[in-house]
Design an enzyme around this catalytic site. Structure first.
Site, PDB file in Angstrom:
ATOM      1  N   ASP A   1      -0.341   5.261   0.649  1.00  0.00           N
ATOM      2  CA  ASP A   1      -0.755   6.178   1.504  1.00  0.00           C
ATOM      3  C   ASP A   1      -0.562   5.417   3.185  1.00  0.00           C
ATOM      4  OD1 ASP A   1      -1.405   8.635   0.061  1.00  0.00           O
ATOM      5  OD2 ASP A   1      -3.009   7.130  -0.466  1.00  0.00           O
TER       6      ASP A   1
ATOM      7  N   ASP B   1       0.949  -1.130   0.055  1.00  0.00           N
ATOM      8  CA  ASP B   1       0.028  -0.011   0.000  1.00  0.00           C
ATOM      9  C   ASP B   1       1.073   1.443  -0.007  1.00  0.00           C
ATOM     10  OD1 ASP B   1      -2.690   1.321   0.243  1.00  0.00           O
ATOM     11  OD2 ASP B   1      -1.917   1.692   2.430  1.00  0.00           O
TER      12      ASP B   1
END
Length: 342
Positions: A28, A26
């Site tokens: 963010d 991922d």
């Protein structure tokens, strides 16, 4: 990983970057927050790549194109090409393309990431419900997305046009803190129309399918900061996961995680990819990890020991998850967490 009740984090005798062929990272809250790299991310990812691990960046944020994301990562010191980036915009565009005719018009409520992904699938993005779209797609449009865009979505949906959402993350981490995400914007349209979107992003199968199709991963490790997207997505895809505590999940949320939100491994940050993971073992009525032992009493956790705080958190997770069984933990772990500084 099978879809069974996880009662403790697992250990690994090898560094995770050696035990898995591909990291599905991922962005963010894991690699960066806002425009800045998270501490240790650049160095850790560089070491993992140099050791032969394939790095793929899997994001529910549909705003930016893979080219823009790759450029940003490269500027941060993480050399990346567009093919290393998989977005929820790509996943939702594939989902739409399987249900509408080639060349069809799709009303876009979001940014360039959605437009590029739709064109990649041979679809035509449009801006108004008056352009007779056959579908509506909604993705994160950034903090300046105009309120009038939600109205356009509502006009089209009211005519019976199917509605798709890239993802439903309620929040998004940034440099100044936690801000509303696409899920909050989706709720605006849901409330106004009473409709339900088809959702493509993590933790749902369309995103996992898109990721595997584009990376060819054989033994992937999902690396994320969110229990309800990254970790649940790994659970749904029956692959292992590493939760890093650099984003939205804190120790209390981890302790209370239901089975589908329980990661295989837990670490403070991306340096956890470069090491083995300590084993959590039964110790009498509780569990031991490193120098810590944790048990679940009748009303609260009992924690004893010293050393690496994360070892204590891993032992507490084992005690909490075992006590909770199929449900989530309801015991008070505040005092124990405070002792760990978490």
């Amino acid at each position: 990983m099978s879809q069974t009740v996880r009662t403790r984090p697992e250990g690994s005798g090898q560094a995770l970057s050696e035990a898995y062929d591909t990291a599905l990272l991922d962005l963010d809250g894991v690699v960066y927050a806002g425009g800045h790299a998270i501490a240790y991310a650049v160095e850790s990812l560089g070491t993992a790549r140099a050791g032969g691990m394939h790095l793929a960046y899997v994001t529910n944020n549909a705003l930016r194109t893979p080219d823009a994301v790759a450029e940003h990562l490269t500027e941060l010191g993480i050399p990346t090409v567009a093919s290393d980036v998989i977005t929820s915009a790509q996943a939702v565009a594939r989902l739409i393309s399987e249900q509408v005719p080639a060349g069809a018009r799709v009303l876009v409520i979001g940014g360039d990431g959605l437009r590029v992904a739709l064109r990649e699938r041979g679809l035509e993005p449009v801006d108004s419900a008056e352009h007779e779209p056959v579908a509506v797609v909604q993705g994160y449009g950034g903090p300046d997305l105009a309120w009038s865009r939600f109205a356009e979505a509502c006009y089209a949906i009211a005519r019976g046009v199917p509605w798709f959402a890239s993802n439903t993350d309620l929040t998004i981490p940034g440099a100044r803190g936690i801000a509303p995400g696409n899920g909050a914007a989706v709720e605006v349209v849901r409330i106004a129309t009473g409709a339900e979107p088809q959702v493509a992003g993590k933790p749902l199968p369309p995103m996992h399918r898109e990721t595997i199709l584009r990376t060819g991963a054989k033994r992937p490790l999902v690396v994320g900061d969110r229990l309800d997207t990254d970790i649940e997505g790994a659970f749904n895809g029956e692959v292992d996961s590493l939760l890093v505590l650099t984003g939205v999940t804190d120790g209390a949320q981890l302790l209370a995680a239901p089975p589908r939100h329980r990661p295989t491994y837990v670490d403070a940050d991306l340096r956890g990819m470069l090491t083995g993971q300590p084993e959590v073992v039964e110790a009498g009525a509780g569990f031991r990890c490193g120098g810590w032992t944790a048990t679940a009493g009748s009303e609260e956790f009992e924690l004893a020991g010293e050393g690496e705080a994360l070892d204590g958190l891993r032992a507490m997770c084992a005690a909490a998850w075992t006590a909770a069984g199929e449900g989530s933990c309801e015991l008070d772990g505040g005092k124990a967490l405070a002792r760990l500084g978490l």
